[in-house]
Design a protein around this motif. Structure first.
Motif, short mmCIF file in Angstrom:
data_model
loop_
_atom_site.label_atom_id
_atom_site.label_comp_id
_atom_site.label_asym_id
_atom_site.label_seq_id
_atom_site.Cartn_x
_atom_site.Cartn_y
_atom_site.Cartn_z
N THR A 139 -7.93 -5.80 2.93
CA THR A 139 -7.15 -4.64 2.49
C THR A 139 -7.95 -3.51 1.68
O THR A 139 -7.57 -2.27 1.62
CB THR A 139 -5.94 -4.94 1.55
OG1 THR A 139 -6.34 -5.50 0.25
CG2 THR A 139 -4.97 -5.76 2.27
N HIS A 175 3.26 -0.64 3.90
CA HIS A 175 2.67 0.52 3.65
C HIS A 175 3.84 1.67 3.41
O HIS A 175 4.55 1.67 4.47
CB HIS A 175 1.79 0.92 4.71
CG HIS A 175 0.80 2.27 4.24
ND1 HIS A 175 -0.20 2.44 4.39
CD2 HIS A 175 1.08 3.35 3.34
CE1 HIS A 175 -0.87 3.63 4.13
NE2 HIS A 175 0.15 4.16 3.15
N ALA A 213 -2.96 0.48 -3.70
CA ALA A 213 -2.35 -0.47 -3.51
C ALA A 213 -1.98 -1.65 -4.67
O ALA A 213 -2.80 -1.51 -5.74
CB ALA A 213 -3.78 -1.54 -2.70
N GLN A 225 -10.22 2.82 4.05
CA GLN A 225 -9.75 1.43 3.95
C GLN A 225 -9.01 1.11 5.04
O GLN A 225 -9.42 -0.07 5.71
CB GLN A 225 -9.14 1.10 2.57
CG GLN A 225 -9.89 1.45 1.48
CD GLN A 225 -11.24 1.27 1.46
OE1 GLN A 225 -11.73 0.03 1.64
NE2 GLN A 225 -12.32 2.25 1.61
N GLU A 226 -8.04 1.90 5.63
CA GLU A 226 -7.18 1.15 6.67
C GLU A 226 -7.98 1.15 8.02
O GLU A 226 -7.64 0.32 8.71
CB GLU A 226 -6.03 2.44 6.95
CG GLU A 226 -4.73 1.96 6.08
CD GLU A 226 -4.94 2.31 4.63
OE1 GLU A 226 -4.41 1.50 3.58
OE2 GLU A 226 -6.09 3.06 4.15
N LYS A 245 1.06 -1.22 0.01
CA LYS A 245 0.04 -0.07 0.01
C LYS A 245 0.82 1.13 -0.01
O LYS A 245 2.14 1.05 0.74
CB LYS A 245 -0.82 0.12 0.95
CG LYS A 245 -2.26 -0.78 1.18
CD LYS A 245 -3.20 -0.32 1.81
CE LYS A 245 -4.66 -1.07 1.73
NZ LYS A 245 -5.61 -0.57 2.37
N THR A 293 1.16 5.83 -0.11
CA THR A 293 0.02 6.96 -0.08
C THR A 293 0.90 8.16 -0.65
O THR A 293 2.28 8.29 -0.27
CB THR A 293 -0.05 7.54 1.35
OG1 THR A 293 -0.83 6.43 2.22
CG2 THR A 293 -1.00 8.96 1.74
N THR A 334 -7.52 4.87 -3.39
CA THR A 334 -7.92 4.25 -2.24
C THR A 334 -7.92 4.66 -0.93
O THR A 334 -7.89 4.05 0.28
CB THR A 334 -7.59 2.59 -2.19
OG1 THR A 334 -6.05 2.82 -2.05
CG2 THR A 334 -7.59 1.94 -3.56
N GLY A 382 -4.21 7.59 -2.35
CA GLY A 382 -3.95 6.17 -1.69
C GLY A 382 -3.82 5.08 -3.04
O GLY A 382 -4.50 5.29 -4.05
#
Length: 466
Positions: free
Chosen positions: A343, A432, A317, A413-414, A46, A48, A409, A315
């Motif tokens: 996830t 991440h 993934a 989600q987290e 993942k 950011t 995303t 975000g």
């Protein structure tokens, strides 16, 4: 004959796009070499991309500034970040670079606010808009914040008891807002939101509990609908009803000077996404001005509470396709090296769709597939894109690894998936990383969290020998 994946995308969408392009036959996202990320950090992964948080805040500020100027609107605009979309410190640190304010929704949010104040990231001039149903600890924390001198803290009253609860713990006078319990779209299972006070009850509520209360000053009316800001008859009708309440209230409440129109801006969920943000903002400002002029009251200052819009498009993934299972004559299952339930829980819980694209092998032939996660749950799958009725990806070849990315995303989600906690079937949370870009355009990465290890999960479950 155009049979390659790049041909499919080029014929279906305008491609490349602002954030997506191919470089050396692999996908880049905001100039980030995604294959290099895979090589450096592995998958599942993942990430950011922090600059996109500031980008979206500045976009919205620019649209409101333009609309206010175009409409000769006398009020000011305040951008608030809705923390429940992502509470992470790196998100708040990036967002607060942009002269914004904060919207909270629970007791622990206030602890985050106080931590940010201690660091000098926010001051007493920062608006803290506190929404949500307020249990005892939330009331206590709000009171502590106000008692410590944060006069721009505005609790939004959600029910008839909250004024008394706050008054018991807050020393001296304090400002409040009232949330309108909006009426939902006809397709909803209920007619009226559980949050706030009904349209018809707001003016009587003000007269009974606030008008003669020397400790409380009403500053804000709060309006939000679950479907968010959309250009449809339902949204414009609800906004008109809200403005009728505002103008009626303003006539008997001189201290009321702000209208909070909530959040709900959509974020890009496919390569075909098209939403005219600039038009919507201009028309909202226009409608507010017209309503106030027709009732001869001053226009309010405007507040928004953008959460998903602030952080969602930052975000992503990345997964690897581990194996392909041909379950019948028509269905091919590409199995990823992680789980959608754990996830990207919104894909399972509310059938949400994100932008999904392969990272590599764009110049090879493609096939129709379903995507399956690693858990033993039959619901752990992702089977269609909003822009088409199926998923198409480069053909599976066990000799050529295929990597796929899900983009935009970054909201919810987290926290919904339970970051750092137990995951369904004990599938570990992926690694991440944080991605930044300096003034010269140089991209840097930083590991935020390693993939969960078995001992992390066993400790939570009580298997640590204690």
């Amino acid at each position: 004959m155009n049979t390659k994946y790049i041909d499919l995308i080029s014929q279906t969408f305008d491609f490349p796009q602002e954030e997506f392009k191919l470089e050396n036959k692999t996908l880049e996202f905001h100039d980030i070499d995604l294959m290099q990320l895979v090589e450096d950090y592995g998958t599942p992964l993942k990430f950011t991309y922090l600059p996109q948080i500031s980008n979206n805040i500045q976009r919205a500020k620019g649209w409101f500034k333009k609309a206010i100027k175009n409409n000769k609107y006398k009020g000011k605009y305040n951008y608030c970040y809705c923390t429940k979309s992502s509470h992470f410190k790196h998100v708040l640190d990036e967002a607060l670079k942009n002269d914004i304010h904060i919207e909270t929704s629970s007791a622990f949010d206030i602890d985050i606010v106080e931590s940010l104040k201690a660091e000098g990231k926010i001051t007493n001039d920062t608006y803290i808009i506190s929404n949500g149903f307020k249990r005892a600890q939330y009331v206590t924390n709000i009171a502590r914040l106000i008692n410590d001198g944060h006069k721009n803290a505005i609790p939004i009253i959600d029910n008839y008891e909250e004024i008394d609860l706050l008054s018991e713990e807050i020393k001296g006078k304090f400002n409040i807002g009232i949330r309108i319990a909006s009426e939902e779209e006809p397709k909803f299972e209920f007619y009226t939101s559980r949050l706030g006070v009904g349209y018809k009850n707001i003016v009587p509520f003000y007269k009974n509990q606030i008008q003669d209360n020397k400790k409380v000053k009403l500053k804000m009316l709060h309006f939000f609908i679950n479907t968010g800001i959309r250009d449809n008859a339902y949204y414009w009708n609800e906004l008109a009803k809200c403005l009728k309440v505002y103008t009626s209230l303003k006539k008997i409440c001189p201290s009321l000077d702000s209208l909070n129109i909530g959040g709900g801006f959509p974020i890009k969920n496919s390569l075909a996404f098209d939403f005219d943000y600039e038009y919507m903002i201009d028309e909202i400002i226009n409608q507010i001005k017209l309503a106030c002029e027709s009732e001869d009251v001053a226009v309010p200052h405007i507040f928004t509470e953008f959460g998903s819009f602030t952080v969602g498009e930052s975000g992503g993934a990345i997964y690897e396709v581990l194996y392909q299972k041909q379950q019948n004559d028509r269905e091919k299952w590409n199995m990823i090296n992680s789980s959608f339930i754990t996830t990207l829980p919104d894909t399972w819980a509310i059938n949400k769709r994100f932008i999904m694209l392969p990272i590599n092998r764009w110049h090879e032939s493609y096939e129709r597939v379903l995507l399956g996660g690693l858990t033993c749950d039959s619901d752990d799958y992702y089977n269609s894109e909003q822009h088409m009725n199926a998923i198409y990806l480069p053909k599976y070849n066990k000799e050529k690894p295929l990597y796929i990315g899900f983009f935009n995303t970054g909201a919810y989600q987290e926290t919904i998936g339970g970051f750092g906690g137990l995951q369904h079937c004990l599938i570990p949370s992926p690694k991440h990383i944080l991605i930044n870009k300096d003034a010269d355009g140089n991209i840097s990465t930083k590991l935020f969290a390693e993939q969960q290890k078995s001992e992390d999960l066993l400790k939570i479950l009580g298997y640590d020998g204690q």
